[in-house]
Design a protein around this motif. Structure first.
Motif: not given
Length: 372
Positions: A271-277, A324-326, A330-337
């Motif tokens: 919820r938090k990362i996918l809606s982040a600025f 190259k990165r959207l 990037c949010k999905q990768q950060a979420l997994a990490m």
């Protein structure tokens, strides 16, 4: 620097001005090389210091040193708490320094109206976080401020060295309880130098840059009491404030939806990362053409704080800058990490709860002894 104080929510954008205005020393090449195994120093997230050389010279010669910092127990560890903890544990392990950790339940009562039983419950989890992150329990003293008669004695003594105008100049116009809290924190910072804990020694205080007023006050008080107690001015290292997920203030417990805590579930993080600025552009086309702005992006910040591999951090940054990165991927990768890291941490923390409870009880007994 109008809002530069420990209780403001502003995010500091101009660290160069802060360093110049308050006389903070930059990390020179020699210090950067000596501490290059600290990823946050290596990545420029630690922006300066006061008398770090004094601490290091004593530690490297095998003399006794200490680390001191603390937390206000009003909720789960967030990334700012984690950053301070990492710095404390790094210096404890690398230089075999004794670690002191103050649980600021008095400040939680005065500033947040939180009762002491709640603070004690939260504190156990906070200390378990410290243990899960690597704090050495055999070389650490953890205590509640409300139990620390030694700290209260120091604060009372220090009260004769300040005026309301002096405190107002340092902290701005505040309730008197917060001025008293500042004196108590000075007591915390100088506690490791009392004879109960071996007497005067270099003490290092790892803190966020917004805590510098406490350091300046403590250094002044140490100087004023150099003859009666032998205090040395405490050293400090300052890290950047972690930007909130909204991007416009420091990460703080005052805005729970804009911070990440070490207790967040996968659902919370999603919820938090996918809606982040983000530092992305308005459209995919603009992003491809102009590239993103990682230095403005709270999501990129997560890589700086959670990704151990410097090359991976640079790859993410370069792909963002190059278009190259959207932001979605990037949010999905950060979420997994972040999710993987916190899941592992939460398992370790659960195993440390009993030890945390015992450490607080033992530490409280140590700081009740009154002789200075």
């Amino acid at each position: 620097m109008k809002e530069f104080n420990p209780w403001a929510s502003s995010y500091i954008k101009d660290y160069d001005s802060l360093i110049t205005e308050f006389g903070i020393s930059r990390l020179n090449e020699r210090l950067l090389e000596k501490l290059s195994d600290n990823i946050y120093i290596r990545r420029g997230l630690v922006i300066g210091h006061r008398d770090l050389e004094l601490f290091l010279s004593h530690a490297e010669s095998g003399k006794t040193t200490s680390i001191i910092s603390g937390i206000k127990p009003t909720g789960a560890f967030h990334l700012g708490s984690r950053m301070t903890a990492y710095q404390m544990i790094y210096f404890q392990k690398k230089f075999k320094a004794s670690l002191f950790y103050s649980i600021a339940d008095l400040e939680a009562y005065m500033d947040n109206g939180q009762d002491f039983e709640t603070s004690k419950r939260v504190a156990i989890e906070n200390v378990a976080d410290m243990l899960a992150l690597g704090m050495d329990p055999k070389n650490s003293v953890v205590y509640m401020q409300s139990s620390a008669l030694l700290v209260s004695d120091l604060a009372f003594i220090f009260s004769d060295d300040v005026t309301v105008n002096m405190l107002r100049d340092i902290y701005g116009d505040r309730r008197f309880s917060l001025y008293l809290s500042a004196l108590i924190q000075s007591g915390d910072i100088l506690l490791p130098q009392t004879k109960n804990f071996g007497g005067p020694k270099p003490v290092l205080v790892p803190v966020g840059a917004d805590q510098d007023p406490h350091i300046r006050l403590s250094r002044d008080l140490a100087f004023k009491h150099r003859n009666d107690f032998g205090f040395l001015p405490p050293s400090a290292v300052y890290h950047k404030l972690i930007r909130s997920l909204s991007g416009n203030e420091k990460m703080s417990k005052r805005n729970p939806e804009s911070m990440i805590t070490l207790s967040d579930s996968r659902k919370d993080l999603e919820r938090k990362i996918l809606s982040a600025f983000t530092g992305g552009r308005s459209t995919v086309e603009e992003q491809r053409k102009l590239g993103g702005e990682p230095d403005k992006c709270p999501v990129f910040d997560l890589y700086l704080y959670f990704e151990d591999d410097d090359k991976e951090v640079e790859r993410v940054r370069a792909e963002c800058l190059g278009g190259k990165r959207l932001c979605g991927e990037c949010k999905q990768q950060a979420l997994a990490m972040v999710s993987s890291n916190l899941e592992n941490h939460q398992v370790k923390r659960a195993e440390m709860m009993d030890m945390a409870r015992d450490m607080i009880e033992r530490g409280n007994e140590l700081v009740k002894s009154r002789p200075l």
